[in-house]
Design a protein around this motif. Sequence first.
Motif, PDB file in Angstrom:
ATOM      1  N   ASP A 149     -77.696  -5.190 -15.552  1.00 54.35           N
ATOM      2  CA  ASP A 149     -76.296  -4.957 -15.868  1.00 54.35           C
ATOM      3  C   ASP A 149     -75.932  -3.508 -15.564  1.00 54.35           C
ATOM      4  O   ASP A 149     -76.791  -2.694 -15.192  1.00 54.35           O
ATOM      5  CB  ASP A 149     -75.985  -5.301 -17.327  1.00 54.35           C
ATOM      6  CG  ASP A 149     -76.830  -4.502 -18.312  1.00 54.35           C
ATOM      7  OD1 ASP A 149     -77.222  -3.363 -17.986  1.00 54.35           O
ATOM      8  OD2 ASP A 149     -77.090  -5.008 -19.411  1.00 54.35           O
ATOM      9  N   ASP A 150     -74.672  -3.182 -15.708  1.00 56.66           N
ATOM     10  CA  ASP A 150     -74.209  -1.842 -15.340  1.00 56.66           C
ATOM     11  C   ASP A 150     -74.893  -0.756 -16.163  1.00 56.66           C
ATOM     12  O   ASP A 150     -75.217   0.322 -15.643  1.00 56.66           O
ATOM     13  CB  ASP A 150     -72.688  -1.750 -15.523  1.00 56.66           C
ATOM     14  CG  ASP A 150     -71.937  -2.554 -14.472  1.00 56.66           C
ATOM     15  OD1 ASP A 150     -72.496  -2.750 -13.369  1.00 56.66           O
ATOM     16  OD2 ASP A 150     -70.805  -2.990 -14.749  1.00 56.66           O
ATOM     17  N   ALA A 151     -75.123  -1.006 -17.441  1.00 57.80           N
ATOM     18  CA  ALA A 151     -75.730   0.009 -18.302  1.00 57.80           C
ATOM     19  C   ALA A 151     -77.169   0.292 -17.875  1.00 57.80           C
ATOM     20  O   ALA A 151     -77.584   1.457 -17.787  1.00 57.80           O
ATOM     21  CB  ALA A 151     -75.690  -0.446 -19.762  1.00 57.80           C
ATOM     22  N   GLU A 152     -77.954  -0.748 -17.595  1.00 57.99           N
ATOM     23  CA  GLU A 152     -79.339  -0.551 -17.160  1.00 57.99           C
ATOM     24  C   GLU A 152     -79.398   0.161 -15.821  1.00 57.99           C
ATOM     25  O   GLU A 152     -80.226   1.051 -15.606  1.00 57.99           O
ATOM     26  CB  GLU A 152     -80.050  -1.900 -17.073  1.00 57.99           C
ATOM     27  CG  GLU A 152     -80.242  -2.599 -18.417  1.00 57.99           C
ATOM     28  CD  GLU A 152     -80.792  -4.002 -18.270  1.00 57.99           C
ATOM     29  OE1 GLU A 152     -81.572  -4.421 -19.125  1.00 57.99           O
ATOM     30  OE2 GLU A 152     -80.437  -4.672 -17.278  1.00 57.99           O
ATOM     31  N   ARG A 153     -78.510  -0.231 -14.919  1.00 64.23           N
ATOM     32  CA  ARG A 153     -78.487   0.385 -13.603  1.00 64.23           C
ATOM     33  C   ARG A 153     -78.142   1.879 -13.693  1.00 64.23           C
ATOM     34  O   ARG A 153     -78.783   2.726 -13.068  1.00 64.23           O
ATOM     35  CB  ARG A 153     -77.477  -0.349 -12.720  1.00 64.23           C
ATOM     36  CG  ARG A 153     -77.596  -0.025 -11.240  1.00 64.23           C
ATOM     37  CD  ARG A 153     -76.635  -0.883 -10.434  1.00 64.23           C
ATOM     38  NE  ARG A 153     -76.985  -2.294 -10.493  1.00 64.23           N
ATOM     39  CZ  ARG A 153     -76.271  -3.221 -11.110  1.00 64.23           C
ATOM     40  NH1 ARG A 153     -75.152  -2.891 -11.745  1.00 64.23           N
ATOM     41  NH2 ARG A 153     -76.663  -4.479 -11.109  1.00 64.23           N
ATOM     42  N   MET A 154     -77.142   2.190 -14.520  1.00 63.14           N
ATOM     43  CA  MET A 154     -76.744   3.587 -14.667  1.00 63.14           C
ATOM     44  C   MET A 154     -77.840   4.404 -15.339  1.00 63.14           C
ATOM     45  O   MET A 154     -78.074   5.564 -14.972  1.00 63.14           O
ATOM     46  CB  MET A 154     -75.444   3.671 -15.471  1.00 63.14           C
ATOM     47  CG  MET A 154     -74.951   5.098 -15.693  1.00 63.14           C
ATOM     48  SD  MET A 154     -74.617   5.984 -14.138  1.00 63.14           S
ATOM     49  CE  MET A 154     -73.040   5.230 -13.692  1.00 63.14           C
ATOM     50  N   GLU A 155     -78.535   3.831 -16.301  1.00 57.39           N
ATOM     51  CA  GLU A 155     -79.608   4.553 -16.976  1.00 57.39           C
ATOM     52  C   GLU A 155     -80.730   4.896 -15.999  1.00 57.39           C
ATOM     53  O   GLU A 155     -81.301   5.996 -16.059  1.00 57.39           O
ATOM     54  CB  GLU A 155     -80.148   3.717 -18.137  1.00 57.39           C
ATOM     55  CG  GLU A 155     -81.198   4.425 -18.981  1.00 57.39           C
ATOM     56  CD  GLU A 155     -80.680   5.684 -19.634  1.00 57.39           C
ATOM     57  OE1 GLU A 155     -81.484   6.610 -19.859  1.00 57.39           O
ATOM     58  OE2 GLU A 155     -79.463   5.758 -19.918  1.00 57.39           O
ATOM     59  N   ARG A 156     -81.057   3.985 -15.095  1.00 53.26           N
ATOM     60  CA  ARG A 156     -82.089   4.276 -14.091  1.00 53.26           C
ATOM     61  C   ARG A 156     -81.649   5.408 -13.166  1.00 53.26           C
ATOM     62  O   ARG A 156     -82.441   6.304 -12.827  1.00 53.26           O
ATOM     63  CB  ARG A 156     -82.387   3.020 -13.275  1.00 53.26           C
ATOM     64  CG  ARG A 156     -83.092   1.920 -14.060  1.00 53.26           C
ATOM     65  CD  ARG A 156     -83.570   0.823 -13.128  1.00 53.26           C
ATOM     66  NE  ARG A 156     -84.196  -0.270 -13.857  1.00 53.26           N
ATOM     67  CZ  ARG A 156     -84.813  -1.296 -13.287  1.00 53.26           C
ATOM     68  NH1 ARG A 156     -84.873  -1.361 -11.957  1.00 53.26           N
ATOM     69  NH2 ARG A 156     -85.361  -2.254 -14.015  1.00 53.26           N
ATOM     70  N   ILE A 157     -80.407   5.374 -12.769  1.00 52.50           N
ATOM     71  CA  ILE A 157     -79.897   6.426 -11.886  1.00 52.50           C
ATOM     72  C   ILE A 157     -79.951   7.781 -12.583  1.00 52.50           C
ATOM     73  O   ILE A 157     -80.394   8.788 -12.011  1.00 52.50           O
ATOM     74  CB  ILE A 157     -78.458   6.096 -11.441  1.00 52.50           C
ATOM     75  CG1 ILE A 157     -78.459   4.846 -10.560  1.00 52.50           C
ATOM     76  CG2 ILE A 157     -77.836   7.274 -10.694  1.00 52.50           C
ATOM     77  CD1 ILE A 157     -77.059   4.334 -10.219  1.00 52.50           C
ATOM     78  N   LEU A 158     -79.524   7.813 -13.832  1.00 51.42           N
ATOM     79  CA  LEU A 158     -79.517   9.087 -14.570  1.00 51.42           C
ATOM     80  C   LEU A 158     -80.930   9.588 -14.830  1.00 51.42           C
ATOM     81  O   LEU A 158     -81.164  10.803 -14.839  1.00 51.42           O
ATOM     82  CB  LEU A 158     -78.763   8.907 -15.889  1.00 51.42           C
ATOM     83  CG  LEU A 158     -77.261   8.631 -15.758  1.00 51.42           C
ATOM     84  CD1 LEU A 158     -76.634   8.436 -17.136  1.00 51.42           C
ATOM     85  CD2 LEU A 158     -76.557   9.759 -15.012  1.00 51.42           C
ATOM     86  N   ASP A 159     -81.880   8.676 -15.048  1.00 49.90           N
ATOM     87  CA  ASP A 159     -83.266   9.097 -15.254  1.00 49.90           C
ATOM     88  C   ASP A 159     -83.799   9.835 -14.029  1.00 49.90           C
ATOM     89  O   ASP A 159     -84.477  10.871 -14.150  1.00 49.90           O
ATOM     90  CB  ASP A 159     -84.153   7.889 -15.549  1.00 49.90           C
ATOM     91  CG  ASP A 159     -83.989   7.395 -16.981  1.00 49.90           C
ATOM     92  OD1 ASP A 159     -83.462   8.165 -17.812  1.00 49.90           O
ATOM     93  OD2 ASP A 159     -84.383   6.244 -17.263  1.00 49.90           O
TER      94      ASP A 159
END
Length: 269
Positions: A149-159
Amino acid sequence: MRGKGLDYLRPGAALGVLLLAATANAASLTSEAGDAQRQQAELQAQIDAADDESRAMLAELRERESETRRLEQENARLVPHLVEQAEQLRRREAALDTLDATRQALPSLQASLVARLDTWVEDDLPFMQEQRRARVASLERALGDPDLDDAERMERILDVWRLELAYGMEMDAWRDHLVVADDSRPTRREVDYLRLGRIGLYYLTPDGREGGAWLAEEADWAPLDDQQRREVRKGLRMARDQRAPELLQLPVSQPLERENGPLSGEGGA
């Protein structure tokens, strides 16, 4: 004679009457005194009861006053918290109003972040490029993964962004291979690398006889002289916690912006 006898008895009879009257009066006075005492006792009991009731009412009044003060203090403490909660609720309501627009813009934002990260890795100092490129590639796959989902995808990018940003604030040393191009074919040799944030990247052969500094503007390694190799050796020991930190005199890899413009070449790293 009979008349004189009657006259003689009259004073005694009068005295008896007086005694009877006195006795009756005394009994009456005793009864009245008892009644007065009983009335006084009843009155005292009523006064005591009223006094007890007054004390109970006073104690209750004080308790109510204490409770009122406590409630006033509690209200004074809660008011700022309630105001803050109301402000948070207002911000959430405002965010909900723009949620649809944010969701529509999010895929474009994520793709932009990954593209910028890819450019940064390619234009940055050439350290640990295989690992860093692999992270970017994993993010590119995540952009098209329907299971995220968008939240998981964004968290990976920010990591990954956090990892890249951390490189600019640390000193690191490791051993790896250096590919050296010559006239015939490239050769690989084992060297010790030293990285100073994002401003300096150096290598030193295990025997300490050869070393180089990466120059970003030339995209190539520049050889180090004896003094500079000694500085790199000190930096390697510092990065491995074998020596106390100190200033190193080494050429910088990236041009530094100063008031008089870009600066490259010799400088303190």
